[in-house]
Write a protein that holds these residues in place. Structure first.
Motif, short mmCIF file in Angstrom:
data_model
loop_
_atom_site.label_atom_id
_atom_site.label_comp_id
_atom_site.label_asym_id
_atom_site.label_seq_id
_atom_site.Cartn_x
_atom_site.Cartn_y
_atom_site.Cartn_z
N VAL A 30 0.88 -1.28 0.00
CA VAL A 30 -0.05 0.08 0.11
C VAL A 30 0.70 1.19 0.11
CG1 VAL A 30 -1.85 1.36 1.40
CG2 VAL A 30 -1.87 -1.21 1.27
N GLY A 31 0.33 2.37 -0.98
CA GLY A 31 1.34 3.67 -0.78
C GLY A 31 0.67 4.79 -1.09
N SER A 32 1.09 5.69 -0.60
CA SER A 32 0.73 7.21 -0.59
C SER A 32 1.90 8.08 -0.79
CB SER A 32 -0.37 7.59 0.07
OG SER A 32 -1.34 8.63 -0.01
N GLY A 33 1.53 9.40 -1.02
CA GLY A 33 2.64 10.43 -0.99
C GLY A 33 2.18 11.95 -1.03
N GLU A 34 3.08 12.73 -0.80
CA GLU A 34 2.84 14.11 -0.72
C GLU A 34 3.84 14.99 -1.38
OE1 GLU A 34 0.78 17.36 2.35
OE2 GLU A 34 2.83 16.22 3.05
N VAL A 35 3.87 16.03 -2.10
CA VAL A 35 4.94 17.03 -2.59
C VAL A 35 4.37 18.22 -1.86
CG1 VAL A 35 5.52 18.30 -4.55
CG2 VAL A 35 4.68 16.01 -4.97
N ARG A 36 5.46 18.81 -1.50
CA ARG A 36 5.46 20.25 -0.56
C ARG A 36 6.45 21.18 -1.21
NH1 ARG A 36 4.83 19.17 5.99
NH2 ARG A 36 3.00 17.72 5.82
N HIS A 230 7.90 14.61 5.49
CA HIS A 230 8.24 16.10 5.54
C HIS A 230 8.50 16.90 6.83
CE1 HIS A 230 7.51 16.42 1.19
NE2 HIS A 230 6.49 15.61 1.31
N THR A 231 8.09 16.18 7.76
CA THR A 231 8.69 16.93 9.06
C THR A 231 9.99 16.60 9.42
OG1 THR A 231 6.27 16.63 10.07
CG2 THR A 231 8.31 16.62 11.48
N GLY A 232 10.41 15.41 9.02
CA GLY A 232 11.99 15.03 8.86
C GLY A 232 12.80 15.86 8.05
N PHE A 233 12.07 16.23 6.69
CA PHE A 233 12.78 17.28 5.97
C PHE A 233 12.98 18.69 6.67
CE2 PHE A 233 11.88 15.94 1.32
CZ PHE A 233 11.94 14.60 1.58
N ALA A 234 12.16 19.13 7.35
CA ALA A 234 12.08 20.42 7.78
C ALA A 234 13.07 20.42 9.23
CB ALA A 234 10.95 20.72 8.52
N ARG A 235 13.61 19.26 9.76
CA ARG A 235 14.46 19.08 10.82
C ARG A 235 15.86 19.15 10.28
NH1 ARG A 235 11.65 14.15 14.38
NH2 ARG A 235 9.95 15.56 14.85
N PRO A 239 16.63 26.25 4.19
CA PRO A 239 15.35 25.93 4.26
C PRO A 239 14.97 24.76 3.44
CG PRO A 239 15.86 27.64 2.80
CD PRO A 239 16.98 27.30 3.28
N ALA A 240 13.69 24.38 3.79
CA ALA A 240 13.22 23.19 3.27
C ALA A 240 11.89 23.55 2.72
CB ALA A 240 12.82 22.01 4.16
N HIS A 241 11.40 22.75 1.72
CA HIS A 241 10.23 23.03 1.11
C HIS A 241 10.02 24.61 0.15
CE1 HIS A 241 9.00 20.14 4.23
NE2 HIS A 241 8.85 19.39 3.23
N SER A 242 11.08 24.87 -0.44
CA SER A 242 11.10 26.29 -0.88
C SER A 242 10.30 26.24 -2.32
CB SER A 242 12.53 26.54 -1.02
OG SER A 242 13.27 25.94 -2.14
N ARG A 243 9.97 27.38 -2.93
CA ARG A 243 9.63 27.48 -4.35
C ARG A 243 10.69 26.79 -5.21
NH1 ARG A 243 9.06 32.87 -5.99
NH2 ARG A 243 10.93 33.43 -4.63
N PHE A 244 11.70 26.52 -4.72
CA PHE A 244 12.97 26.13 -5.70
C PHE A 244 13.08 24.64 -5.75
CE2 PHE A 244 14.14 30.44 -4.42
CZ PHE A 244 13.83 31.24 -5.70
N VAL A 268 9.00 7.80 11.92
CA VAL A 268 9.31 8.24 10.54
C VAL A 268 9.82 9.63 10.31
CG1 VAL A 268 8.08 8.66 8.26
CG2 VAL A 268 7.29 6.69 9.42
N ALA A 269 9.58 10.55 11.24
CA ALA A 269 9.94 11.76 11.01
C ALA A 269 11.59 11.75 11.42
CB ALA A 269 9.44 12.65 12.19
N ASP A 270 11.93 11.04 12.55
CA ASP A 270 13.13 11.01 13.03
C ASP A 270 14.07 10.36 12.19
OD1 ASP A 270 12.30 11.95 15.32
OD2 ASP A 270 12.31 10.36 16.62
N VAL A 271 13.52 9.23 11.49
CA VAL A 271 14.46 8.31 10.59
C VAL A 271 14.53 9.13 8.98
CG1 VAL A 271 14.59 6.01 9.21
CG2 VAL A 271 13.66 6.30 11.57
#
Length: 292
Positions: A30-36, A230-235, A239-244, A268-271
């Protein structure tokens, strides 16, 4: 390092400053995903929405070459179809192959092709040694472009556990921002001024990740796991999730172990943060155990 990620398989094709990494989970995953991020290069992401009919994912393809590199997924799809894998339809199975690409120098040269994707998928199915660093989709990755220069990037991996469930994250780190260590400081020293400088063409970045767990969760739950990635990205990126950036996460669940969803999201956020750091730092500095 073992090629097997939980019950899934992963393989690389590495070219000249670019590459492809393919993750093939067991049938029915099973899978899902998100783009930020503001500048994604993706394939089949609309299907990952929890409201869409199909809930399975047969492969995830990470590649260089920006939108050109998405063609690597075609080779993976054909290989899986030849083996009878995919979503069943009246006219035969249709493999569900999700793609995510980073922008690297191959955009101006020879980006990964369908043949490259086919080769990476074969490496996965053979059980070839799975390495990290500047290999596969991370071969042409750099970080820290927001300061007008470039620091190393690459492909990283980390793992963790939540109760009886395991988590493995594979991340390709080609971020506009800096990689941030567990101490909150950039892993690479910025220029002497420490000031960010927006480059004339900033849309040459992206961090992409695959979260793989053996937990028993639904497609909607996988969407929440992707959000936690994505929380892990922000940690681990600033910056994370920029327009670029085209920052995107796919979460896959094989459904073998019981798990508390909210506690699983914490792991998941930590890993994910540790996987990002491991792409550019030794294992003891990444903040979590590398998958080895």
């Amino acid at each position: 390092m073992e090629p097997q990620l939980l019950s899934a398989w992963a393989g690389h094709w590495t070219g000249d400053g670019t590459g492809v990494t393919v993750i093939i989970p067991p049938p029915g995953t099973v899978g899902s995903g998100e783009v930020r991020g503001g500048a994604p290069a993706t394939r089949e992401f609309a299907l990952l929405d929890p409201s869409r009919l199909v809930d399975r994912v047969d492969a995830v393809v990470l590649s260089g070459g920006s939108a050109f590199g998405l063609s690597a997924a075609d080779g993976v799809m054909r290989l899986l179809h030849s083996r009878g894998l995919g979503f069943p339809t009246p006219l035969g199975p249709v493999p569900i192959v999700v793609g995510m690409s980073i922008f690297d120098a191959s955009v101006a040269g020879t980006p990964p092709s369908s043949a490259a994707g086919h080769a990476a998928a074969l490496a996965a199915l053979r059980g070839d040694l799975f390495s990290v660093g500047t290999v596969g989709a991370g071969a042409g990755a750099v970080t820290g472009r927001w300061r007008g220069g470039a620091s190393p990037g690459g492909l990283g991996m980390a793992r963790g556990v939540s109760g009886d469930a395991s988590v493995v994250v594979v991340a390709v780190v080609n971020a506009w921002g800096d990689v941030i260590g567990p101490d909150g400081l950039p892993v690479f020293n910025p220029d002497s001024s420490g000031d960010a400088v927006v480059t004339p063409f900033g849309m040459t970045n992206t961090t992409i990740a695959v979260v793989l767990t053996d937990a028993k969760v639904t497609k909607a739950d996988c969407y929440l796991l992707a959000q936690s990635g994505h929380t892990g990205f922000a940690r681990a990126l600033n910056p994370a999730h920029s327009r670029f950036d085209g920052d995107a996460v796919v979460a896959l669940a094989t459904g073998a172990a019981d798990a508390d969803l909210d506690l699983l999201r914490v792991v998941v956020a930590d890993v994910t943060a540790a996987a990002i750091r491991s792409a550019v730092t030794p294992p003891d500095a990444a903040g979590a155990q590398r998958a080895d």
